[in-house]
Structure formats: C-alpha cells, structure tokens
Design an enzyme around this catalytic site. Structure first.
Site, PDB file in Angstrom:
ATOM      1  CG  ASN A 284     -15.346   5.620  24.489  1.00 51.94           C
ATOM      2  OD1 ASN A 284     -16.478   5.805  24.927  1.00 51.94           O
ATOM      3  ND2 ASN A 284     -14.384   5.082  25.214  1.00 51.94           N
TER       4      ASN A 284
ATOM      5  CB  SER B 134     -14.252  -0.607  26.460  1.00 48.59           C
ATOM      6  OG  SER B 134     -15.166  -0.476  27.523  1.00 48.59           O
ATOM      7  CD  GLU B 135     -15.089   4.602  29.159  1.00 51.05           C
ATOM      8  OE1 GLU B 135     -15.172   4.150  27.996  1.00 51.05           O
ATOM      9  OE2 GLU B 135     -16.033   5.155  29.748  1.00 51.05           O
ATOM     10  CG  ASN B 136     -13.207  -1.474  30.870  1.00 46.78           C
ATOM     11  OD1 ASN B 136     -13.527  -1.062  29.759  1.00 46.78           O
ATOM     12  ND2 ASN B 136     -13.394  -2.713  31.239  1.00 46.78           N
TER      13      ASN B 136
ATOM     14  CB  SER C   8      -7.552   3.197  28.820  1.00 46.15           C
ATOM     15  OG  SER C   8      -8.753   3.122  28.107  1.00 46.15           O
TER      16      SER C   8
END
Lengths: 218, 233, 233, 218
Positions: A23, A46-48, A88
C-alpha cells in the site's frame, strides 16, 4: 547530495520483495511503484477497495467508478480484484499487506508518527492512515529530513497530534535511511555525498551512529 | 412477489426527517447516491447527523447539504476536498467526529451484523483513543470501538432487482455494501434495474434482505475528482 | 507474475505439522477441501487442533482424521453426523469446544481482519458464556468472544487463478471465505484453475492476498449427506 | 384433539406477513413453508449461506454444492442469493430476519429455551441455534407440549442446558398457542377441542388464563 523525491522512492523500492502486497500513500510513496524492478512482481493495494492497481488510464479508458485512494482515475490489472471498504481494511488490519509506505510531518525516536493534523491549520482527517500505521509490521516512512523552515522532522517527541504510536520502524529521507531502535534513530545509510555530521545536524531526536555508515546504493 | 421498487427519490424523501442519522455511501465522489443526495438537498430537512467517508466537494455531493446548513454533525474519515466545511467547522457551525477509515467501515459493518462493539489497534495512543477503553490482548494494545447504525442508509449500486439484490461496479462499491447492512431503513439507487433472475446469485454483493426500497436513478453525473491520465504522468 | 500454483496436495503436505491449529472449510460435507483432507489423513501428523463447522462423517471428510487419532482438539458448532466422535469424546480421547455457528464464523473473520475480540449476544446466559466477560450495551447483555486464527487454513473453491483469487459456487462457500482470511498460511484447492484475467474482478469472493498456495484438486467425490428430492416429500 | 405436526406448522404459518425473511429450523418448523398462502411472498433463509431457498430438486437438478442448513439438497429461487457464513450470521445477529421458527426440548416461563444438549446422552452441538435465539425479536417455538414420557416441556425452569435465556416470546404446541409474559405462559389459543384444563395439566410452568380462551382457527 540530498536525494530527490524520485531517489527516495528508488531507495525504498529496493526494500521490495517478489510477491509483496503493497500500500503506497500519496506523494513520494506513490513514486515507489515506478522503481520496482521488472523481475519483481508486486500487487498494489488501494484502500478504497482495489488490489492489483494498474497504471493511469488513457483518455478512452477513464472510468469514474475506478479510482484509487487518492481519488485519481486508475486501472486494474488482470490479476486484480475489487471489494468493499470493510474487506479492504480487514486486509490492512489483519496484517495481510506486506509493506506500507507513507509520508509524515514528524516521526519520533520511539516510532510515533504525526501525519494527519496541524491544529488550527489543517483539519482534513486521517483517512486510512491510522489503520495503516497501526496494522503493518513493515512500514516505511518516506519524507524530507527537515521541513521547509529547516526544522528536523525526526524528533525526540512529536509535536503534532499522532497518527500512530510506536509503530514506525524504518524511515527514508532525502539524507538517510534510518531504523527506529530501542534508544533512538539508528543511522543505517547515508545519501551519496551526505556526511554523518549533516545528518546529525538535521536530526533533533537521538541519532545512533554505530561504526562506518555506508552510502546508499541506488 | 413483493416488489421493493419505487419510481424515484421523490417517492422516498418523506423517510428522511429532521434530526435523523443518515449514512451515505461513496468514497470521494465515487459511488455516491446522487439522486437521494439531491432530493435531500432539495428538501427542508435539517439537523442531520451524517455518516459518510467524505463529505463531497463544495456544492456537489454531500457538499450540497453543507451549503444548505442541513447537517448538524458529521462522522467521516477525510473531508479534505471541502473548503466550505473547514470554514463551518472553524466557526462551530457543524460538529465533527473524525473516524479512521477502516474503523469507520468496521463500525458500520458491526452495526449491520449485530456486533455492538469490538477492539482495534487503530488509533491507540492518538486522540482517537481519548475516552475509549484500552485493553491488551496477547501483549498488544487495542481500543474499544462501538457499532454505528443509521435511521436511513442511502446507497448506490450499479445494478439491482425488485428484491433489492445489489451488484456494484469497480471501486464504486466502497462503503455502500456495509452501509446497506447498517440502515434501519436502507434505500438503494441503481444505474440499472434488471429483471428478477438476471443477477447471478453467486455474485450478488448485497442480498435484498438488507434493502427496503430500490429505484433506478437518473441523470448520474459521476463527477471525477482527479482525472489522471497515463500520458500526463 | 509470481505464481502461487502447485501441482497437488502432496506439494503442500509438509506445511502441516504436529500440534498445529488447522482450519478446514465446509458445511457438513459441502465445500470441504477433500484433497488436503485426504493428504493429511495419509500423513502421520498428529495432535492437531481443528477448527471447522463440522467434523465430517464416519470415515469421510475430517472423520478420517478422527479415525486415525490425528486430532487433539476440535472447535466446531455441530458434530451430529459423526458417531465415532461421540464415542471418542465420552472416552476423553479428544477435547471439544462447541462454538455457536455464527460466533464461529465471526471469530474466524475477526482473526483474519485484525479484530482481537468483539461482543455478541449469542450464548448469553448459557454455558457458552461461562468464563467470558459479560457486558451491557444499550440495555442488552453481550459476551466477549475472541478471534480465531490458524497456522494453516485449508479451503476449497470452485475456480481459482495463479494469483490465488477464488470464486465459490452456491452454498459451498460457507466457512471457506472467512477461513481463507484467518490462515497464517492459506492453502486453497479448486475444482478448476483458470487463466489470470478470466475471473471478473468484481466477483472474486476471496482476493488472492489471502491465499499463499493454490492447486487444482482431483477426484472430488462431493458426497451428499442427505439427498432429498422433490418427489420424495 | 391435539394438533398434528402439520397443523402446528399450519397455525404458525398464519403469523407470517408478506415480505418476511424467515429462518425455519429442522423438524416441524420446516413444514411451515408448506402452509404459506399463495398471496404472501416470503424469502427463506438458510444459515449455511442462502436466501431464497426453493423446493427440493428433481433427480436431474441435484447439486452437492447446494444444500440447506439441514444438509438436504435444495434449490434457489430466481430472487435468491448465496453468501458466506459470516454474512449469513450477520443477517441473523443484525436482526434482519423477520421470523425464526425452531424446535425445543424445553421452554421456561421466563422465555429460556433448551434445545441443543442432553448431558450424557446427546452431544451434537448447537449449530446455529444459539445465534438464532439470541438475535431474533420474533421467534416462535414449535414443539409438542409434552415429551414421550408425558412430561411437560413448558417448565418453570429448564432442566437441560440452555440455548438462550429470556428470548422466547411465542410457542405453538400440539395443544395451544402461548405467549411468554412477565409472570409465565399466557394461554392465547387452544387446539380445537382441547380444554384449558388439559393444557393446564400438561403445563408445569405457570399458566396464565385470562378470560375466554378461543380455539385456534386453522
């Protein structure tokens, strides 16, 4: 010579191992992706809600439904997957991300990090940064050694509100690569042409210098 | 079968009342329930507590509710794209609780999943931990976080059917899935209503049990916040 | 890219060692990792702690591990279909912790999601609550339940790719999804390996990040416990 | 005349409202599905990961991958969905199931239920029963009023290990429909031809009889 942002990213890229899930935060961390060697396969998270983040799209391939955590339009690679926010962060909190690279305003010699709030000035929120620093075993902070006023960002104690406590173990700045040990910042590598003294002068926190400190190889 | 479908946001706006807690899906402007957001903005509803990862941009998305002073309190992880909000916050015109993004998602899921509270490492030693119970498990420090529920959850999906089954597209899923679970009343708007039986039952992201009303939205703008192209970089 | 694919269970059996905690997916005999179960049964591994919703039937599925006395302790919600187990339990030859099915699923998910503990109403006032902290939230009683992880999680999916992405079919998903998250090492066996790019990224049930090794299983028996037909009833 | 199992199911089916999501346990509860009126649409939940459970399959349609919580082969209706166990119990614990019907060995006048364990005799496990009784606001117990030895199953206090405490609010037996009130079992309806006295004799727990008790209409 102090490293450029690109060189900081380049040095961090050397820490990456084949098969890593990574990340990358906004700013210098994003640049790290550009320096991953061809023979090493990494998967960007990607944390979304995206694993296998690909390059930015061409004008024809832009899709408002496909963005990264920095809200930029992106693409997905053939081995990627989409999922919801709870899943996520299950990946993040559960320790499934092999490497997290993010920026910081300040790092303390005990591994505290301040990166989200400047009281009275900046109140944007922490986004996913607190989750990332609390969860990862392997976090690298990418930042300038000093701020625009020339003040050290490597401190005995953070002056700004914390993003996480006792969590940072490695820092790459324009001047050096440092690890956070029991008793302070351990100087591991110098930027090419930068002296230990220069690094010492730019470091407010305890700097531990053991033996000869090699220059970085980029 | 009993259909959950209605014609438009207008048929549902009466469910949104003063003082309610409303969840709104989306990450930035991606996957936001534009039709319901606009319907609320066009209404006179006030004193809302809004739970959303972000709060839109100036005068688009939830930013519209801000401009109209419809919001009393916000729980969000990041509001960086909204200048009006920063001004309102400095003037004390709106209350704000910053929640780390993963904790926000998990608190919402917990609310939908009948978990009243859980422990996380996120925020330990920071101001997020203030006033919260801290506890050590296996030598690591954690804080207690409580579930979130909403009177009404507004979510946006790609496709849906009359039974309320939802399918998302790409990163537009984000907070919509968990919020659908956490609404005491959940309203879903979709880009396309499809006939019952056309969604693969193995690939439904939100089963209809979580959705009370559904409609096909119109005029989606799907604004892009940061258009970034390959040849620009 | 780096492939996670191996040829068969034989390539992975060395990861299963005496005294380990092993999760095995499946509900009854539906969706169980037959190949890895058989490989362990053919090995000399002993003293396993097994986390699984059920424990197979006499001499099929995890029942084989029981017959071979490879299991020291079981965490499961229901073992009704296994007579050998009942005898062993009465004789004290195996330890047993009964966990309510939903609590079991949630403890496993929590283990994978970095949640060390959470509260549930399930089991309050019953023997499941014994020795556990009880706490009241909003006037309702809850007990504290702790996360479960496994040294190795064995899961079974329908399709998978070299990146470890998994897709399940029908109710064969059950515990496999959460267990994939909770294994320190997760081994997935699938009925069909498919090329990278052939799984729709919107419809992957378990993203490859949770899976360390994957192989195409062979000779699936997929035994049916209770064949029930429309014209019989 | 005491109700048959089918009639118990038939009476319970009258409690169902259009649009309900329902979880039916094994035994008499399963039969309830047969008595849902045509003009009422219900969605059956099976806790192994299925909403919209359909009828049993024909021989040609049998699929080992598609079973219900009783491990029987089933089908899925066109509006149904599959999901994993964690999600399935999120539905249950989160209060999203409108009605749960399950059997019991014993129910106490304070709403305790014992249904999973007979020490020394039956040690199969609770499966999903504890989750179901702890979560639902609307639970109906379907059972015989007395056991094979003729002993009451409606007790002051359960003698067997509990599945849940203070959670049962409605019971339909072969003799009566009862609700659990503050002070005991409130007799609401008698099986056709069964007297209050017979019900009283078969009920060990406190039975509250207020006014005329109507006969069930099936």
């Amino acid at each position: 010579m102090a490293l450029t942002k690109e060189q900081i990213a380049q040095r961090i890229a050397l820490e990456i191992k084949d098969g890593y899930y990574i990340n990358l935060g906004i700013g210098i961390p994003t640049l790290v992706a550009n320096y991953v060697p061809d023979n090493i396969h990494v998967t960007l998270h990607s944390e979304n809600g995206l694993l296998g983040m690909g390059p930015f799209p061409t004008a024809e391939n832009v899709d408002a439904d496909l963005i990264n955590a920095g809200k930029q339009t992106v693409t997905i690679l053939p081995d990627g997957a989409f999922f919801d926010s709870a899943m996520s962060f299950a990946m993040i909190r559960g320790g499934h991300i092999d490497l997290t690279v993010l920026g910081a305003f300040e790092v303390s010699e005990s591994g505290d990090i301040a990166s989200w709030k400047i009281p009275g000035k900046m109140i944007k929120g922490m986004g996913g940064a607190m989750d990332l620093v609390a969860a990862a075993d392997n976090i690298i902070v990418a930042m300038q050694h000093t701020n625009r006023a020339g003040e050290s960002k490597l401190l005995k104690k953070c002056t700004l509100p914390l993003t996480g406590a006792n969590c940072i173990k490695k820092i790459v700045t324009d001047l050096a690569l440092l690890e956070v040990g029991e008793k302070g910042f351990i100087l591991k590598e110098r930027a090419p042409g930068v002296s230990v003294e220069e690094i010492q002068n730019a470091t407010e926190g305890t700097l531990i210098v053991q033996g000869e400190i090699p220059e970085m190889k980029l | 079968m009993m259909s959950k479908q209605v014609n438009s946001a207008d048929d549902l706006i009466h469910f949104i009342r003063n003082g309610m807690t409303i969840m709104a899906g989306g990450f930035g402007l991606c996957g936001i329930p534009e039709n319901m957001i606009n319907a609320v903005a066009a209404s006179n509803v006030i004193d809302l507590t809004v739970i959303s990862n972000n709060i839109g941009i100036d005068n688009f998305g939830l930013g519209k509710w801000l401009s109209k002073r419809q919001i009393k309190k916000i729980l969000a992880s990041y509001v960086g794209e909204n200048k009006e909000f920063e001004n309102m916050l400095l003037k004390g015109e709106v209350e704000m609780e910053f929640v780390p993004q993963g904790t926000l998602a998990e608190r919402i899921r917990a609310g939908g999943a009948g978990i009243p509270a859980f422990y996380v490492a996120t925020g330990v030693g920071t101001e997020v931990a203030e006033g919260k119970e801290e506890r050590v498990f296996d030598g690591q420090r954690y804080i207690l976080e409580k579930a979130l529920r909403a009177d009404v959850a507004l979510v946006k999906a790609w496709k849906g059917d009359e039974a309320g089954n939802l399918v998302f597209k790409d990163t537009a899923q984000n907070f919509n899935a968990a919020m659908a679970m956490a609404g005491k009343l959940t309203i879903a708007e979709v880009e396309e209503m499809v006939p019952i039986g056309s969604l693969d039952p193995n690939h439904i992201h939100v089963p209809g049990i979580f959705v009370q009303y559904i409609f096909e939205g119109s005029n989606y703008e799907k604004r892009i916040e940061r258009l970034t192209l390959a040849n620009q970089v």
